[in-house]
Scaffold this motif. Sequence first.
Motif, PDB file in Angstrom:
ATOM      1  N   PHE A 131      57.751  30.302 100.703  1.00 26.99           N
ATOM      2  CA  PHE A 131      56.787  30.756  99.689  1.00 26.99           C
ATOM      3  C   PHE A 131      57.166  32.143  99.173  1.00 26.99           C
ATOM      4  O   PHE A 131      57.121  32.407  97.963  1.00 26.99           O
ATOM      5  CB  PHE A 131      55.374  30.786 100.268  1.00 26.99           C
ATOM      6  N   ALA A 132      57.515  33.045 100.086  1.00 28.67           N
ATOM      7  CA  ALA A 132      57.867  34.413  99.699  1.00 28.67           C
ATOM      8  C   ALA A 132      59.128  34.427  98.835  1.00 28.67           C
ATOM      9  O   ALA A 132      59.223  35.191  97.864  1.00 28.67           O
ATOM     10  CB  ALA A 132      58.068  35.270 100.943  1.00 28.67           C
ATOM     11  N   SER A 133      60.089  33.569  99.189  1.00 22.63           N
ATOM     12  CA  SER A 133      61.324  33.508  98.409  1.00 22.63           C
ATOM     13  C   SER A 133      61.056  33.034  96.986  1.00 22.63           C
ATOM     14  O   SER A 133      61.604  33.580  96.021  1.00 22.63           O
ATOM     15  CB  SER A 133      62.322  32.573  99.098  1.00 22.63           C
ATOM     16  N   GLU A 134      60.204  32.027  96.837  1.00 21.01           N
ATOM     17  CA  GLU A 134      59.896  31.507  95.507  1.00 21.01           C
ATOM     18  C   GLU A 134      59.090  32.501  94.679  1.00 21.01           C
ATOM     19  O   GLU A 134      59.103  32.442  93.447  1.00 21.01           O
ATOM     20  CB  GLU A 134      59.133  30.187  95.634  1.00 21.01           C
ATOM     21  N   LEU A 135      58.401  33.432  95.334  1.00 17.13           N
ATOM     22  CA  LEU A 135      57.634  34.467  94.639  1.00 17.13           C
ATOM     23  C   LEU A 135      58.421  35.763  94.498  1.00 17.13           C
ATOM     24  O   LEU A 135      57.869  36.784  94.060  1.00 17.13           O
ATOM     25  CB  LEU A 135      56.322  34.740  95.390  1.00 17.13           C
ATOM     26  N   ASP A 136      59.702  35.741  94.897  1.00 22.94           N
ATOM     27  CA  ASP A 136      60.580  36.922  94.822  1.00 22.94           C
ATOM     28  C   ASP A 136      60.031  38.097  95.623  1.00 22.94           C
ATOM     29  O   ASP A 136      60.065  39.247  95.177  1.00 22.94           O
ATOM     30  CB  ASP A 136      60.793  37.349  93.358  1.00 22.94           C
ATOM     31  N   LEU A 137      59.546  37.818  96.811  1.00 18.55           N
ATOM     32  CA  LEU A 137      59.052  38.864  97.701  1.00 18.55           C
ATOM     33  C   LEU A 137      60.081  39.097  98.806  1.00 18.55           C
ATOM     34  O   LEU A 137      60.672  38.149  99.326  1.00 18.55           O
ATOM     35  CB  LEU A 137      57.706  38.463  98.308  1.00 18.55           C
ATOM     36  N   SER A 138      60.273  40.339  99.175  1.00 19.72           N
ATOM     37  CA  SER A 138      61.295  40.713 100.145  1.00 19.72           C
ATOM     38  C   SER A 138      60.851  40.385 101.571  1.00 19.72           C
ATOM     39  O   SER A 138      59.726  39.929 101.811  1.00 19.72           O
ATOM     40  CB  SER A 138      61.598  42.210 100.027  1.00 19.72           C
ATOM     41  N   GLU A 139      61.750  40.664 102.515  1.00 20.90           N
ATOM     42  CA  GLU A 139      61.460  40.405 103.927  1.00 20.90           C
ATOM     43  C   GLU A 139      60.297  41.255 104.431  1.00 20.90           C
ATOM     44  O   GLU A 139      59.604  40.865 105.371  1.00 20.90           O
ATOM     45  CB  GLU A 139      62.711  40.677 104.776  1.00 20.90           C
ATOM     46  N   GLU A 140      60.099  42.411 103.812  1.00 18.52           N
ATOM     47  CA  GLU A 140      58.974  43.266 104.208  1.00 18.52           C
ATOM     48  C   GLU A 140      57.646  42.543 104.022  1.00 18.52           C
ATOM     49  O   GLU A 140      56.759  42.607 104.876  1.00 18.52           O
ATOM     50  CB  GLU A 140      58.997  44.553 103.380  1.00 18.52           C
ATOM     51  N   PHE A 141      57.515  41.826 102.908  1.00 18.05           N
ATOM     52  CA  PHE A 141      56.290  41.072 102.631  1.00 18.05           C
ATOM     53  C   PHE A 141      56.171  39.893 103.598  1.00 18.05           C
ATOM     54  O   PHE A 141      55.065  39.566 104.039  1.00 18.05           O
ATOM     55  CB  PHE A 141      56.298  40.577 101.186  1.00 18.05           C
ATOM     56  N   GLN A 142      57.301  39.255 103.898  1.00 16.11           N
ATOM     57  CA  GLN A 142      57.279  38.136 104.847  1.00 16.11           C
ATOM     58  C   GLN A 142      56.814  38.587 106.224  1.00 16.11           C
ATOM     59  O   GLN A 142      55.984  37.937 106.861  1.00 16.11           O
ATOM     60  CB  GLN A 142      58.675  37.518 104.946  1.00 16.11           C
ATOM     61  N   THR A 143      57.358  39.721 106.677  1.00 14.33           N
ATOM     62  CA  THR A 143      56.981  40.251 107.991  1.00 14.33           C
ATOM     63  C   THR A 143      55.498  40.576 108.041  1.00 14.33           C
ATOM     64  O   THR A 143      54.808  40.272 109.024  1.00 14.33           O
ATOM     65  CB  THR A 143      57.808  41.509 108.314  1.00 14.33           C
ATOM     66  N   LYS A 144      54.996  41.186 106.963  1.00 14.66           N
ATOM     67  CA  LYS A 144      53.573  41.533 106.902  1.00 14.66           C
ATOM     68  C   LYS A 144      52.712  40.272 106.929  1.00 14.66           C
ATOM     69  O   LYS A 144      51.689  40.221 107.638  1.00 14.66           O
ATOM     70  CB  LYS A 144      53.295  42.332 105.623  1.00 14.66           C
TER      71      LYS A 144
END
Length: 313
Positions: free
Chosen positions: A229-242
């Motif tokens: 989901f984060a990849s498709e929304l162009d969010l970095s690993e920081e957002f994934q970790t959070k």
Amino acid sequence: MNNQRNLRKRPKKVSMIEEKEQICPDCDSTDFQYDHSTHELICKICGRIIDEDFIAKGSGLAVYGSEDSGKINHGAPSTPAIHDGGLSTVIGFDKNLSAKDKAQWYRLRKWNRRIRISGAKERSLAFALTEIDRKSSLLSLPRSVREDASLIYRKALDKKLVRGRTIEGVVCASIYISCRISRIPRTLDEIAEVSSASRKDIGRIHRSLTNELNIKLTPTSPTDYIPRFASELDLSEEFQTKAINIIDDSKKEGITVGKGPSGLAAAAIYISSVLLGNKKSQKAVAQVAGVTEVTVRNRYREISECLDLGVAI
């Protein structure tokens, strides 16, 4: 003359290690082991992988007189994703042939195809495996998932579980089960989108197959969905970790019990985007997760209030 013939028939005895002349950079050992399943050359002393593609880079000579005798070859590996295991011969086609040769070549290719697929059961299996490959490609699934799905379908066919059900439904259910086993989450809705079978039918067949084939599936975790989901929304690993931390805290509070994993993952992604200053709309998050905006909003409200994140709803 006899000696020359024997030399032609029997390849020279070649040591795999001598051929590569490898030395382990970690422990300076020359004692290696070849893993046939992964084609890796591994140091027996420290376990370091010396070569990840040993066969492709080798000399092509067979090995005799060792424990690896008869196990090495350069042919394509067998695979359950092809109805004949990928072990049959496929006749190619050359455009630079005369008209007479082209006609003869065409007849050879036609009879070769008929020989490879003979009987209704084989034709049915070949069609099903082709559909598994096509649908897996549409869902961007790796080869390992396709092969597992093919193996599940073969087992269902052997136990006559396909009878009375549509091939399409069993194919989609096999793909869904394989995704669950590999922890590469795809929702029933996503699989239904690339199929003519309904979500309800796929779910019903999937439950039947897991029971009849005695397949134990672990519950899908919301964290499995977050990287995609984060990849498709162009969010970095920081957002994934959070987002993963939010899910973990929610599990401790018992908020996730009885909730759909994709909806929880979507809410966690949305909250992380708000907290870290790259806010995504609820509509965009809902579309990526395959859930409604209402679901995202409800899960978001529950998590935010329970964890006291200090984010306005």
